[in-house]
Design an enzyme around this catalytic site. Structure first.
Site, short mmCIF file in Angstrom:
data_model
loop_
_atom_site.label_atom_id
_atom_site.label_comp_id
_atom_site.label_asym_id
_atom_site.label_seq_id
_atom_site.Cartn_x
_atom_site.Cartn_y
_atom_site.Cartn_z
CB CYS A 167 -0.93 -0.06 0.96
SG CYS A 167 -2.25 1.17 1.17
CG ASP B 155 -3.69 0.04 10.31
OD1 ASP B 155 -2.85 -0.38 10.62
OD2 ASP B 155 -3.92 1.19 8.94
#
Length: 229
Positions: free
Chosen positions: A6, A133
C-alpha cells in the site's frame, strides 16, 4: 496468502512490485497522508500496470470521504477495490456498494480495544472483507505500529480479513504463525517496505516475498479472488 503493498505513487515501482508477487497495490486517497496520490496519478499507475500485463488489484484507500468523490476517484483511477479506512458506518458502506456494485468493498477497523473487534459483526453484510490495522490517534495508517497479535488469536472474523499494522519482512512469519487460528487471508504492508513515504524499497519487497514463499502459497493474480460472493 494475499499480499497487498500500500501507499504507492510511482508507476515503475508498482510494476516491479506486481512482478515480485503482489496480489494488490494500494493508493492513498486521503489528502492529509504523506502518501496521498491524486486520482490522475492513480490512473497513470493503473494504466502502466495494465499496459505491462500486471494482473493486480488496484485499491483506493479512503477515509471519511463523500460518496461522489469516492465514485469519481474509482472511475478516474481505474480502481478495482474500495477500502474505507475512516469512521464509515455500515449504512455508508451499503451506500457505497449500491453506487459501485462492481467494486469489491473493504472496511478497515483500527483496533483500539476489544470493543473495536465487536464492531466487525455490524459490517458482515455491508462489505466483502475487513482489514485490521493498529490504532494511533495521530494517523489513520502507515504508522509502522503493530497490533497486539496475541489479542487477536481467539478472534473469529465474520468475513475474510487482512492483517495490517507494522508488518515487515522480519516479523511477517511471526504474525502469520501467531494468528494461524484467526486465519487472515492476506497481509497489507506499507511503511515496513519503505525508504520513505510512498518510496518503496524494492529489495525489502523482494525479501518479503522470499520469506513468504518459504512457507506459504501466494496468490498474485486477479483470477485468485476469494472475496466475492
Amino acid at each position: 496468502m494475499l499480499v497487498k503493498i500500500c501507499g504507492l505513487k510511482d508507476p515503475d515501482q508498482a510494476v516491479a512490485i506486481a512482478r515480485l508477487g503482489a496480489w494488490a497495490i494500494g493508493f492513498i486517497a486521503v489528502p492529509a497522508s504523506p502518501r496521498h496520490v491524486s486520482p490522475a496519478q492513480m490512473r497513470l499507475v493503473s494504466d502502466r500496470l495494465v499496459e505491462t500485463g500486471c494482473a493486480v488489484e488496484r485499491v483506493g484507500i479512503f477515509a471519511n470521504t463523500d460518496l461522489d468523490t469516492i465514485a469519481e476517484t474509482v472511475t478516474t483511477g481505474n480502481l478495482t477495490i474500495v477500502q474505507l479506512h475512516g469512521d464509515e458506518s455500515p449504512e455508508f458502506c451499503e451506500a457505497v456498494r449500491s453506487r459501485l456494485p462492481h467494486q469489491t468493498l473493504w472496511k478497515a477497523l483500527r483496533v483500539r480495544s476489544a470493543e473495536t473487534l465487536d464492531l466487525a459483526g455490524a459490517y458482515a453484510t455491508a462489505v466483502d472483507a475487513l482489514l485490521l490495522d493498529a490504532y494511533r490517534p495521530e494517523a489513520l495508517g502507515g504508522t509502522g505500529h503493530t497490533l497486539d497479535w496475541q489479542r487477536l488469536q481467539a478472534w473469529r472474523s465474520p468475513l475474510p480479513w487482512f492483517l495490517a499494522g507494522g508488518i515487515t519482512p522480519d516479523n511477517v512469519l511471526q504474525a502469520i504463525d501467531t494468528l494461524a487460528m484467526a486465519a487472515p487471508i492476506g497481509i497489507d504492508l506499507s511503511s515496513g517496505v519503505e525508504r520513505g513515504p510512498a518510496d518503496k524499497d524494492l529489495d525489502q519487497v523482494a525479501r518479503l516475498f522470499r520469506v513468504l514463499r518459504q512457507r506459504l502459497p501466494l496468490a498474485a493474480s486477479v483470477t485468485d479472488r476469494p472475496l466475492e460472493s
